[in-house]
Design a protein around this motif. Structure first.
Motif, PDB file in Angstrom:
ATOM      1  N   ASP A 108      -3.947 -10.118  -2.634  1.00  0.00           N
ATOM      2  CA  ASP A 108      -3.523  -9.937  -4.019  1.00  0.00           C
ATOM      3  C   ASP A 108      -2.171 -10.626  -4.200  1.00  0.00           C
ATOM      4  O   ASP A 108      -1.142 -10.123  -3.734  1.00  0.00           O
ATOM      5  CB  ASP A 108      -3.414  -8.442  -4.353  1.00  0.00           C
ATOM      6  CG  ASP A 108      -3.064  -8.191  -5.814  1.00  0.00           C
ATOM      7  OD1 ASP A 108      -2.795  -9.163  -6.553  1.00  0.00           O
ATOM      8  OD2 ASP A 108      -3.049  -7.016  -6.229  1.00  0.00           O
ATOM      9  N   SER A 118       5.704  -5.205  -4.281  1.00  0.00           N
ATOM     10  CA  SER A 118       5.399  -5.292  -5.705  1.00  0.00           C
ATOM     11  C   SER A 118       6.614  -4.874  -6.526  1.00  0.00           C
ATOM     12  O   SER A 118       7.388  -4.003  -6.117  1.00  0.00           O
ATOM     13  CB  SER A 118       4.195  -4.397  -6.041  1.00  0.00           C
ATOM     14  OG  SER A 118       3.855  -4.484  -7.405  1.00  0.00           O
ATOM     15  N   ASP A 133      -0.808  -4.545   7.406  1.00  0.00           N
ATOM     16  CA  ASP A 133      -0.872  -4.215   5.980  1.00  0.00           C
ATOM     17  C   ASP A 133       0.499  -4.438   5.367  1.00  0.00           C
ATOM     18  O   ASP A 133       1.480  -3.798   5.771  1.00  0.00           O
ATOM     19  CB  ASP A 133      -1.304  -2.752   5.806  1.00  0.00           C
ATOM     20  CG  ASP A 133      -1.630  -2.400   4.360  1.00  0.00           C
ATOM     21  OD1 ASP A 133      -1.117  -3.080   3.457  1.00  0.00           O
ATOM     22  OD2 ASP A 133      -2.381  -1.434   4.136  1.00  0.00           O
ATOM     23  N   THR A 169       2.501  -4.669   1.568  1.00  0.00           N
ATOM     24  CA  THR A 169       2.468  -4.483   0.120  1.00  0.00           C
ATOM     25  C   THR A 169       3.883  -4.603  -0.418  1.00  0.00           C
ATOM     26  O   THR A 169       4.767  -3.806  -0.062  1.00  0.00           O
ATOM     27  CB  THR A 169       1.903  -3.094  -0.259  1.00  0.00           C
ATOM     28  OG1 THR A 169       0.567  -2.978   0.228  1.00  0.00           O
ATOM     29  CG2 THR A 169       1.904  -2.909  -1.764  1.00  0.00           C
ATOM     30  N   SER A 178       2.456  -1.152   9.162  1.00  0.00           N
ATOM     31  CA  SER A 178       2.251  -1.134   7.709  1.00  0.00           C
ATOM     32  C   SER A 178       3.604  -1.036   7.020  1.00  0.00           C
ATOM     33  O   SER A 178       4.424  -0.179   7.377  1.00  0.00           O
ATOM     34  CB  SER A 178       1.358   0.053   7.317  1.00  0.00           C
ATOM     35  OG  SER A 178       1.237   0.148   5.905  1.00  0.00           O
ATOM     36  N   GLU A 230       7.317   3.172   4.093  1.00  0.00           N
ATOM     37  CA  GLU A 230       7.115   2.938   2.666  1.00  0.00           C
ATOM     38  C   GLU A 230       8.402   3.217   1.899  1.00  0.00           C
ATOM     39  O   GLU A 230       9.062   4.234   2.133  1.00  0.00           O
ATOM     40  CB  GLU A 230       5.998   3.844   2.115  1.00  0.00           C
ATOM     41  CG  GLU A 230       4.647   3.619   2.754  1.00  0.00           C
ATOM     42  CD  GLU A 230       3.583   4.504   2.148  1.00  0.00           C
ATOM     43  OE1 GLU A 230       3.645   4.764   0.927  1.00  0.00           O
ATOM     44  OE2 GLU A 230       2.685   4.957   2.885  1.00  0.00           O
ATOM     45  N   THR A 265       5.356  -1.050   3.011  1.00  0.00           N
ATOM     46  CA  THR A 265       5.166  -1.005   1.561  1.00  0.00           C
ATOM     47  C   THR A 265       6.526  -0.972   0.885  1.00  0.00           C
ATOM     48  O   THR A 265       7.393  -0.173   1.267  1.00  0.00           O
ATOM     49  CB  THR A 265       4.356   0.240   1.142  1.00  0.00           C
ATOM     50  OG1 THR A 265       3.064   0.188   1.746  1.00  0.00           O
ATOM     51  CG2 THR A 265       4.199   0.296  -0.365  1.00  0.00           C
ATOM     52  N   SER A 306       2.663  -8.895  -5.387  1.00  0.00           N
ATOM     53  CA  SER A 306       2.393  -9.024  -6.821  1.00  0.00           C
ATOM     54  C   SER A 306       3.640  -8.732  -7.639  1.00  0.00           C
ATOM     55  O   SER A 306       4.464  -7.895  -7.257  1.00  0.00           O
ATOM     56  CB  SER A 306       1.269  -8.061  -7.236  1.00  0.00           C
ATOM     57  OG  SER A 306       1.652  -6.721  -7.019  1.00  0.00           O
ATOM     58  N   VAL A 361       7.782  -1.004  -3.132  1.00  0.00           N
ATOM     59  CA  VAL A 361       7.493  -1.045  -4.566  1.00  0.00           C
ATOM     60  C   VAL A 361       8.771  -0.703  -5.320  1.00  0.00           C
ATOM     61  O   VAL A 361       9.299   0.406  -5.185  1.00  0.00           O
ATOM     62  CB  VAL A 361       6.363  -0.055  -4.935  1.00  0.00           C
ATOM     63  CG1 VAL A 361       6.103  -0.087  -6.437  1.00  0.00           C
ATOM     64  CG2 VAL A 361       5.085  -0.390  -4.175  1.00  0.00           C
ATOM     65  N   THR A 413      -0.580  -7.702  -0.271  1.00  0.00           N
ATOM     66  CA  THR A 413      -0.345  -7.633  -1.709  1.00  0.00           C
ATOM     67  C   THR A 413       1.101  -8.035  -1.964  1.00  0.00           C
ATOM     68  O   THR A 413       2.030  -7.340  -1.523  1.00  0.00           O
ATOM     69  CB  THR A 413      -0.580  -6.213  -2.262  1.00  0.00           C
ATOM     70  OG1 THR A 413      -1.951  -5.859  -2.091  1.00  0.00           O
ATOM     71  CG2 THR A 413      -0.230  -6.139  -3.738  1.00  0.00           C
ATOM     72  N   SER A 436      -4.477  -7.020   5.236  1.00  0.00           N
ATOM     73  CA  SER A 436      -4.339  -6.761   3.806  1.00  0.00           C
ATOM     74  C   SER A 436      -2.954  -7.186   3.356  1.00  0.00           C
ATOM     75  O   SER A 436      -1.949  -6.749   3.952  1.00  0.00           O
ATOM     76  CB  SER A 436      -4.570  -5.274   3.498  1.00  0.00           C
ATOM     77  OG  SER A 436      -4.319  -4.995   2.136  1.00  0.00           O
ATOM     78  N   HIS A 476      -8.146  -8.422   2.290  1.00  0.00           N
ATOM     79  CA  HIS A 476      -7.596  -8.092   0.969  1.00  0.00           C
ATOM     80  C   HIS A 476      -6.430  -9.036   0.681  1.00  0.00           C
ATOM     81  O   HIS A 476      -5.448  -9.062   1.431  1.00  0.00           O
ATOM     82  CB  HIS A 476      -7.123  -6.628   0.961  1.00  0.00           C
ATOM     83  CG  HIS A 476      -6.556  -6.170  -0.351  1.00  0.00           C
ATOM     84  ND1 HIS A 476      -7.201  -5.277  -1.170  1.00  0.00           N
ATOM     85  CD2 HIS A 476      -5.394  -6.476  -0.987  1.00  0.00           C
ATOM     86  CE1 HIS A 476      -6.474  -5.054  -2.247  1.00  0.00           C
ATOM     87  NE2 HIS A 476      -5.366  -5.773  -2.158  1.00  0.00           N
TER      88      HIS A 476
END
Length: 456
Positions: A237, A192, A188, A190, A165, A144, A167, A217, A169, A215, A213, A235
């Motif tokens: 998004d 963003s 997974d 993510t 996974s 992450e 992530t 965004s 952000v 995301t 999943s 999931h």
């Protein structure tokens, strides 16, 4: 105005009285001094020393700082060195006491443990992710980046193989779809609040066959929605991007899908008529697009729908009555569309919702016999034909116009003579008041001077 001189006389008398008291009070140093507020020494203890007592032996002074012995870590030495290269403190064993901002988790391997999760938060600009460090961290399954504005690096294949996974952000500036698409074993993803340069989400999602999943965004993502989706997705998004085109029918093949958010894009067309095939859906949002058409009747087949947001689109037709039979529904937002007719909801249905919005539909109305006007729905009540009741015409313009005309055309200037007469006498009263005030001030100054000489 005749009462003002008497007021000033009263003030002068009070000042005179106070000044006389002041003059009568002693001013010399021989007058009684102010009370001594210093601590009173007890006469019964004259033998006590006045010097400061020595430190109590029960409170020893802190020992001189000495270098603490290095803590033996159970983490693989190569991974320990990799963490140090990322400016992550390793004075304490990362497998037992992770730092406050950077979380680490380890496995239970022997003789050395290995990292399986790493979270980097608020990284400094000088963090360098070298290929050597990444190869040492190939046991990571969860990575992450939160508020880490560092450039992305080429991830080694052995590092990607174990990663499940990822992530990112507000981190890893200048991401590309090809870079993300290499993370082929992810379940997974993510991403963003970071710009992703790619021609569409298919470039990213095409090779991620194990993804459950996703995301992506607020990434300025462009292009069209994928026509092919991996069936194990639960999931999705893709909100806050610039995706355009229609919602593909293939999305309704995802029988395990629970969360779907395509809000704040530029999608057009109608929703697929087979939306009801998404039997596991709990949250749907198509808000802030340019979608049109009716709400598909098949959505009545979704048993556990909790959240439905179709706001700020161009949906039309009547609102279907099956929404009232959706027992799990808690959030319903249909505002700012082109719905028409009578809303099919009663008071008990609206009360059990946590959020209910239908305003901004000019052709929509409510039955005033079943719904109270105190609900503030943002729509008009219906007339006997089921149409919105128009508000009465605003007559304020005509009445104000006639009153203005009468005042200007009837020539009744004499009616305003009393106010004009008061206006003419106004300056003389002001002058008189100023004169009285100035004279009182002069008299007050003279009076104070005389009193000061008397005191002297």
């Amino acid at each position: 105005m005749e009462h003002k001189p008497s007021t000033f006389l009263i003030i002068l008398l009070l000042l005179s009285y106070n000044l006389n008291i002041y003059c009568a009070s002693p001013h010399s140093p021989k007058s009684s001094p102010p009370p001594d507020i210093s601590p009173i020494k007890s006469p019964s203890s004259p033998s006590k020393p006045t010097t400061r007592p020595s430190p109590s032996p029960s409170l020893p002074s802190p020992p001189k700082s000495s270098p603490s012995p290095s803590v033996r870590s159970e983490l693989d030495p190569k991974q320990l060195q990799a963490l140090r290269s990322l400016n992550i403190p390793t004075a304490k064993d990362p497998c037992f006491q992770p730092s406050l901002h950077n979380a680490t988790l380890c496995d239970s391997g022997k003789p050395f443990r290995h990292l399986v999760s790493l979270r980097l938060i608020n990284c400094s600009d000088d963090v360098q992710m070298s290929i050597t460090a990444l190869k040492s961290l190939r046991t990571l399954r969860d990575l992450e980046f939160l508020n880490c504005p560092i450039p992305p690096v080429h991830l080694p294949d052995e590092f990607i193989a174990n990663l499940r996974s990822f992530t990112c952000v507000n981190s890893l500036h200048k991401l590309t779809g090809i870079w993300l698409g290499r993370l082929k074993n992810l379940t997974d993803l993510t991403v963003s609040q970071v710009i992703v340069n790619t021609r569409g989400p298919s470039i990213i999602l095409g090779n991620l066959n194990k993804l459950r999943s996703v995301t992506i965004s607020n990434t300025n993502l462009t292009g069209f929605l994928p026509k092919k989706w991996h069936l194990n997705l639960t999931h999705i998004d893709l909100s806050g991007n610039r995706l355009r085109g229609k919602v593909p029918t293939s999305i309704t093949l995802l029988s395990d899908l629970e969360f779907l958010n395509f809000s704040s894009n530029a999608l057009t067309g109608v929703l697929p008529s087979s939306m009801g095939d998404l039997l596991s859906l709990k949250n749907i949002s198509f808000a802030s697009n340019s979608l049109s058409g009716p709400i598909p009747d098949s959505m009545s087949e979704i048993p556990g729908l909790l959240h439905l947001d179709l706001s700020s689109n161009q949906f039309n037709g009547t609102i279907p009555k099956f929404l009232t039979k959706m027992k799990e529904l808690k959030y319903l937002n249909l505002e700012n569309n082109n719905f028409n007719g009578v809303i099919p909801f009663n008071g008990s249905f609206i009360k059990r919702l946590a959020v209910f919005k239908v305003g901004g539909n000019s052709n929509l109305c409510y039955n005033h016999s079943s719904l109270s006007s105190k609900l503030k729905l943002g729509i008009a009540p219906c007339d006997k034909d089921g149409l919105p009741v128009l508000p009465p015409p605003d007559s304020s313009y005509d009445s104000s116009g006639s009153s203005d005309g009468s005042s200007s055309d009837d020539g009744s200037d004499n009616e305003s003579s009393p106010p004009q007469s008061d206006h003419r006498h106004g300056p003389s009263k002001i002058v008189l008041g100023v004169a009285i005030g100035l004279s009182s001030i002069v008299f007050l100054i003279v009076f104070l001077v005389l009193l000061s000489k008397r005191c002297a």
